[in-house]
Design an enzyme around this catalytic site. Structure first.
Site, PDB file in Angstrom:
ATOM      1  N   LYS A 142       0.828  -1.212   0.000  1.00  0.00           N
ATOM      2  CA  LYS A 142       0.000   0.000   0.000  1.00  0.00           C
ATOM      3  C   LYS A 142       0.857   1.256   0.000  1.00  0.00           C
ATOM      4  O   LYS A 142       0.521   2.244  -0.634  1.00  0.00           O
ATOM      5  CB  LYS A 142      -0.954   0.000   1.193  1.00  0.00           C
ATOM      6  N   LYS A 198      -5.426 -10.940  -6.803  1.00  0.00           N
ATOM      7  CA  LYS A 198      -6.567 -11.426  -6.026  1.00  0.00           C
ATOM      8  C   LYS A 198      -7.792 -10.549  -6.283  1.00  0.00           C
ATOM      9  O   LYS A 198      -7.653  -9.384  -6.680  1.00  0.00           O
ATOM     10  CB  LYS A 198      -6.222 -11.459  -4.532  1.00  0.00           C
ATOM     11  N   LYS A 225     -11.291  -4.830  -4.206  1.00  0.00           N
ATOM     12  CA  LYS A 225     -11.874  -3.546  -4.610  1.00  0.00           C
ATOM     13  C   LYS A 225     -10.798  -2.565  -5.062  1.00  0.00           C
ATOM     14  O   LYS A 225     -11.059  -1.661  -5.843  1.00  0.00           O
ATOM     15  CB  LYS A 225     -12.647  -2.931  -3.434  1.00  0.00           C
TER      16      LYS A 225
HETATM   17  P1  AMP Z   1     -11.300  -6.674   3.615  1.00  0.00           P
HETATM   18  O1  AMP Z   1     -12.358  -6.366   2.616  1.00  0.00           O
HETATM   19  O2  AMP Z   1      -9.925  -6.404   3.146  1.00  0.00           O
HETATM   20  O3  AMP Z   1     -11.609  -6.079   4.963  1.00  0.00           O
HETATM   21  O4  AMP Z   1     -11.329  -8.260   3.812  1.00  0.00           O
HETATM   22  C1  AMP Z   1     -12.289  -8.943   4.595  1.00  0.00           C
HETATM   23  C2  AMP Z   1     -12.007 -10.438   4.604  1.00  0.00           C
HETATM   24  O5  AMP Z   1     -12.128 -10.975   3.284  1.00  0.00           O
HETATM   25  C3  AMP Z   1     -10.601 -10.795   5.077  1.00  0.00           C
HETATM   26  O6  AMP Z   1     -10.664 -11.930   5.907  1.00  0.00           O
HETATM   27  C4  AMP Z   1      -9.856 -11.102   3.815  1.00  0.00           C
HETATM   28  O7  AMP Z   1      -8.795 -12.002   4.008  1.00  0.00           O
HETATM   29  C5  AMP Z   1     -10.950 -11.716   2.961  1.00  0.00           C
HETATM   30  N1  AMP Z   1     -10.664 -11.546   1.514  1.00  0.00           N
HETATM   31  C6  AMP Z   1     -10.554 -10.381   0.837  1.00  0.00           C
HETATM   32  N2  AMP Z   1     -10.290 -10.587  -0.480  1.00  0.00           N
HETATM   33  C7  AMP Z   1     -10.236 -11.941  -0.637  1.00  0.00           C
HETATM   34  C8  AMP Z   1      -9.996 -12.805  -1.760  1.00  0.00           C
HETATM   35  N3  AMP Z   1      -9.775 -12.316  -2.979  1.00  0.00           N
HETATM   36  N4  AMP Z   1     -10.008 -14.139  -1.553  1.00  0.00           N
HETATM   37  C9  AMP Z   1     -10.250 -14.642  -0.329  1.00  0.00           C
HETATM   38  N5  AMP Z   1     -10.472 -13.897   0.776  1.00  0.00           N
HETATM   39  C10 AMP Z   1     -10.473 -12.559   0.642  1.00  0.00           C
END
Ligand code: AMP
Ligand code: TRP
Length: 325
Positions: free
Chosen positions: A112, A192, A195
């Site tokens: 980041k 991956k 967003k």
């Molecule tokens: P965040 O939106 O970054 O707060 O992520 C929330 C949860 O979703 C966390 O546990 C991340 O590890 C999981 N996560 C986010 N993107 C992915 C992805 N592409 N594949 C699997 N898990 C994800």
């Protein structure tokens, strides 16, 4: 098990969040487990694009999404992080048992920081706050996607160092990974699903059906049609998704067609889309009902009250141990 997990209110809940984390959150809500789920708005402030009105709105939207996915306030505590300011106090105390060197090695921070001009201190401290979230509830298990494993390893190191300095107190939290710990972007399967790369790189659970079809239809595949050919990352990702939503026989049929070099990607995409919409339909319907009911604010307030009771008690013990009380 004592379960804790968190998610940032950054706009949309996507398939990576759902299959990587939230689906496990829902399934872990059994009588043997004590589950606490948190909308981490303090963490969202580290994002330079976070606008006040939007943050306020996104917290409620995310709560609705989570409830629609099956987070049950009768069986779990669901709350917004900043309603329990003890998170920040514990964060400071834990920061004083965190290695600076460890923080400089966090890949998410490095990534980041590389991508932006102004790097705020919150972004650097982000994993300490995450450790505080977990340890404040003495949680021993944390269901997350693969990208969070390094942060959890750090949380364990922080717990260990606190226990060594101030006496055994915190459990060392272990991750729980689901069936899709790292779902990839359909538009670029080398990254991956996220967003951060723009709307083509994720599928939101509540997006219009036509938009979901467009994203599935245009998913990157390969030239195909060579028997025995190894699956390209894009095709493998479509199979991962298919496995999550379709019956095993259907997946097997498509696998055999691929191995024989007879698989038409158009058929794979159409079938995937059909089963995906079937899996999402109940969630999307529940989301509309919940929106009409308008009870989400009360649910979050009740959740915060329960969370705060635990947080106060644990923080009281921490303050006494470190010599602040
Ligand atoms: P965040 O939106 O970054 O707060 O992520 C929330 C949860 O979703 C966390 O546990 C991340 O590890 C999981 N996560 C986010 N993107 C992915 C992805 N592409 N594949 C699997 N898990 C994800
Ligand atoms: N950093 C996590 C993410 O981006 C969100 C998070 C904050 C979290 N606090 C947490 C996850 C505590 C698990 C436990 O996905």
């Amino acid at each position: 098990m004592r379960i804790f997990s968190g998610i940032q209110p950054t706009g949309v809940l996507h398939l990576g969040n759902y299959f990587g984390a939230v689906k496990q959150w829902v399934e872990l809500q059994t009588p043997e487990n004590f589950c606490i789920y948190c909308i981490v708005d303090y963490h969202a402030l580290t994002n330079e694009d976070t606008v006040p009105e939007v943050l306020r709105k996104n917290r409620v939207e995310l709560a609705l999404d989570l409830l629609a996915c099956g987070i049950d306030p009768e069986r779990s505590i669901l709350f917004v992080q900043s309603a329990v300011p003890e998170h920040t106090e514990l964060c400071w105390i834990l920061g004083c048992v965190t290695s600076f060197g460890d923080l400089t090695r966090m890949t998410q921070f490095k990534q980041k920081a590389k991508d932006q001009e102004f790097v705020n201190g919150g972004l650097f401290y982000y994993p300490v706050l995450q450790a505080a979230d977990i340890l404040l509830y003495l949680a021993d298990h944390v269901p997350v996607g693969e990208d969070q494993l390094q942060h959890l390893e750090l949380a364990r190191r922080i717990a260990r160092r606190f226990n060594w300095r101030f006496g055994e107190f915190f459990p060392e939290p272990e991750p729980i990974l689901g069936k899709a710990p790292r779902l990839m972007s359909l538009a670029d399967p080398s990254r991956k699903m996220s967003k951060s790369y723009g709307p083509d790189h994720y599928i939101g659970l509540m997006e219009p059906e036509e938009e979901i079809w467009r994203k599935v239809r245009t998913a990157v595949t390969d030239m195909g049609l060579t028997p025995g050919q190894e699956m390209s990352p894009g095709v493998a990702n479509l199979f991962t998704l298919l496995e999550l939503v379709a019956p095993a026989e259907v997946v097997e049929e498509f696998r055999q067609a691929h191995a024989a070099g007879k698989l038409l990607y158009k058929d794979l995409k159409e079938t995937l889309f059909r089963y995906l919409m079937e899996a999402l339909r109940p969630i999307r319907e529940r989301r509309r009902e919940l929106e009409e009911k308008g009870e989400v604010e009360e649910i979050l307030a009740a959740g915060a009250e329960k969370a705060r009771r635990i947080a106060r008690e644990v923080l009281g013990e921490v303050r006494a141990r470190v010599g602040l009380d």
